[in-house]
Motif scaffolding. Structure first.
Motif, PDB file in Angstrom:
ATOM      1  N   TYR A 130       0.810  -1.225   0.000  1.00 21.22           N
ATOM      2  CA  TYR A 130       0.000   0.000   0.000  1.00 21.22           C
ATOM      3  C   TYR A 130       0.845   1.278   0.000  1.00 21.22           C
ATOM      4  O   TYR A 130       0.611   2.208   0.774  1.00 21.22           O
ATOM      5  CB  TYR A 130      -1.004  -0.023   1.168  1.00 21.22           C
ATOM      6  CG  TYR A 130      -1.905  -1.223   1.063  1.00 21.22           C
ATOM      7  CD1 TYR A 130      -2.968  -1.235   0.152  1.00 21.22           C
ATOM      8  CD2 TYR A 130      -1.656  -2.369   1.801  1.00 21.22           C
ATOM      9  CE1 TYR A 130      -3.756  -2.361  -0.004  1.00 21.22           C
ATOM     10  CE2 TYR A 130      -2.435  -3.497   1.652  1.00 21.22           C
ATOM     11  CZ  TYR A 130      -3.486  -3.478   0.742  1.00 21.22           C
ATOM     12  OH  TYR A 130      -4.253  -4.605   0.583  1.00 21.22           O
ATOM     13  N   GLY A 131       1.855   1.294  -0.889  1.00 25.79           N
ATOM     14  CA  GLY A 131       2.625   2.524  -1.122  1.00 25.79           C
ATOM     15  C   GLY A 131       3.726   2.792  -0.126  1.00 25.79           C
ATOM     16  O   GLY A 131       4.364   3.848  -0.177  1.00 25.79           O
ATOM     17  N   TYR A 196      -3.052   4.451  -2.166  1.00 22.58           N
ATOM     18  CA  TYR A 196      -2.878   3.131  -2.760  1.00 22.58           C
ATOM     19  C   TYR A 196      -4.018   2.185  -2.414  1.00 22.58           C
ATOM     20  O   TYR A 196      -4.602   2.285  -1.336  1.00 22.58           O
ATOM     21  CB  TYR A 196      -1.558   2.513  -2.286  1.00 22.58           C
ATOM     22  CG  TYR A 196      -0.394   3.128  -3.003  1.00 22.58           C
ATOM     23  CD1 TYR A 196       0.138   2.527  -4.142  1.00 22.58           C
ATOM     24  CD2 TYR A 196       0.134   4.331  -2.578  1.00 22.58           C
ATOM     25  CE1 TYR A 196       1.190   3.106  -4.823  1.00 22.58           C
ATOM     26  CE2 TYR A 196       1.192   4.921  -3.250  1.00 22.58           C
ATOM     27  CZ  TYR A 196       1.711   4.304  -4.373  1.00 22.58           C
ATOM     28  OH  TYR A 196       2.746   4.886  -5.044  1.00 22.58           O
TER      29      TYR A 196
END
Ligand SMILES: Cc1cc2nc3c(=O)[nH]c(=O)nc-3n(C[C@H](O)[C@H](O)[C@H](O)COP(=O)(O)OP(=O)(O)OC[C@H]3O[C@@H](n4cnc5c(N)ncnc54)[C@H](O)[C@@H]3O)c2cc1C
Length: 341
Positions: A130-131, A196
């Protein structure tokens, strides 16, 4: 150091594959590490360091010594009004460390909630989700040189982090035993990464307009629980392959043939293509072969439905890899560490 013989490794890996370690020990103290590195079995035979076993596939029994990392301890090394530097021993459970940080309002790793495994293994492949990658917050990795027994500190730069890569998987492969890491986290003015996956959408669904790091962690946990198979229910090691990066020219050719091909920018002007999409296009998603297969919702995850054989999972992975080469001329590389018999 307590030595056990012929130990069933099923409880120690998330794939839950039947494989036995000829010798097995746990490292709970610096003395254990010292004894391990000076033991006759270490010096004369092969060995393997095991964390939570969530990124490992044993293709059969292991004839050497398996040492399970269980060093514990979390402490504050340095603190200002804005930041905290934390030391965490390698055997700490990664998700527990994230929960500790969330509870203390230390920001930076909340997007990495619920990744299985130990803290010491996290820099090995620069865990990411998630980034966020661990390289964004890591200040040093503490490791013992297995040959000389000397303690060494690797700075963030020394670790040569890349996508699911670090020096510990490349030049320094098998040379070090990681015994701890330090992380620099925020105490206020947290920088949240919400762009994300479905994080923002999930927060909206929870009616949270001004999220805290706990909210972000909860959202990530919610998304992961709904998307990824839980190893406690079905054996797996997460993404089996890394997402490949290809040249812009190669991508353009593929795009003409497969207009719906997803992509995102990679480093050095390359384009990253989701390995799961490539595998799905080759018709593997949901395929089951007796007690092993490809997960029905996540084509990138190979699964052991119970009693699966590690060698057969590896054969399946190779068939998948070959089919992706045939169809797309792209070679997939395993993210999972394969331990050959
Ligand atoms: C359901 C699921 C979801 C996952 N999601 C993600 C994700 O989102 N992002 C991600 O990056 N990964 C993910 N993974 C992969 C995995 O969780 C990570 O790679 C994790 O860091 C592995 O930790 P571990 O302790 O289980 O390592 P292990 O599997 O035990 O070991 C991995 C490698 O590190 C070495 N090693 C372990 N500890 C040490 C040490 N102390 N010193 C030296 N070498 C060591 C081992 O020898 C081996 O080569 C997922 C896995 C599963 C099962």
């Amino acid at each position: 150091m307590i030595l056990q013989e012929n130990v069933d490794l099923r409880p120690y890996t998330t794939f839950g594959i039947k494989a036995a370690a000829r010798y097995f020990t746990t490292l709970r103290s610096n003395e254990d590490v010292h004894s391990f590195l000076n033991s006759r079995l270490f010096l004369n035979g092969k060995h393997l360091i095991l964390g939570g076993g969530s990124n490992m596939l044993f293709t059969g029994d292991y004839a050497g010594l398996v040492a399970r990392m269980e060093l514990k301890g979390i402490r504050v090394v340095d603190e200002t009004q804005d930041h905290v530097t934390l030391y965490a021993a390698a055997g700490e459970n990664w998700h527990d460390l994230v929960m500790y940080c969330v509870a203390h309002n230390y920001g930076g790793i909340e997007n990495l909630s619920l990744i299985p495994g130990t803290t010491g293994a996290a820099p090995m492949q620069n865990i990411g989700a998630y980034g966020v990658e661990i390289k964004d917050v890591i200040t040093s990795v503490e490791a013992v040189d297995k040959k000389s027994g000397e303690q060494r500190t690797f700075s963030n730069k020394d670790c040569a982090f890349g996508y699911r890569e670090s020096i510990f998987k490349q030049e320094a492969k098998d040379q070090y035993l990681i015994n701890g890491i330090t992380l620099r986290l925020t105490k206020r003015n947290h920088v949240l990464h919400l762009q994300y996956g479905a994080i923002q959408e999930t927060l909206n669904g929870m009616s949270i307009a001004d999220p805290t790091i706990r909210d972000v962690s909860n959202a990530v946990i919610h998304i992961r629980q709904s998307k990824l198979p839980d190893p406690a229910k079905v054996g797996n090691a997460g993404s089996f392959f890394k997402n490949p990066s290809i040249t812009v020219d190669a991508f353009q050719l593929l795009k003409e043939k497969y207009p719906s091909i997803p992509s995102y920018p990679s480093t050095e002007g390359l384009i990253k293509v989701p390995a799961g999409w490539l595998i799905e296009q080759c018709g593997w998603k949901g395929k089951r072969f007796e007690n092993i297969g490809v997960h029905p919702n996540q084509a990138l995850v190979l699964v052991n439905y119970g009693g699966g054989d590690g060698g057969k999972i590896w054969d399946l992975a190779m068939q998948i890899r070959d089919s992706v080469i045939d169809k797309f001329n792209i070679t997939l590389h395993p993210e999972v560490n394969i331990v050959m018999q």
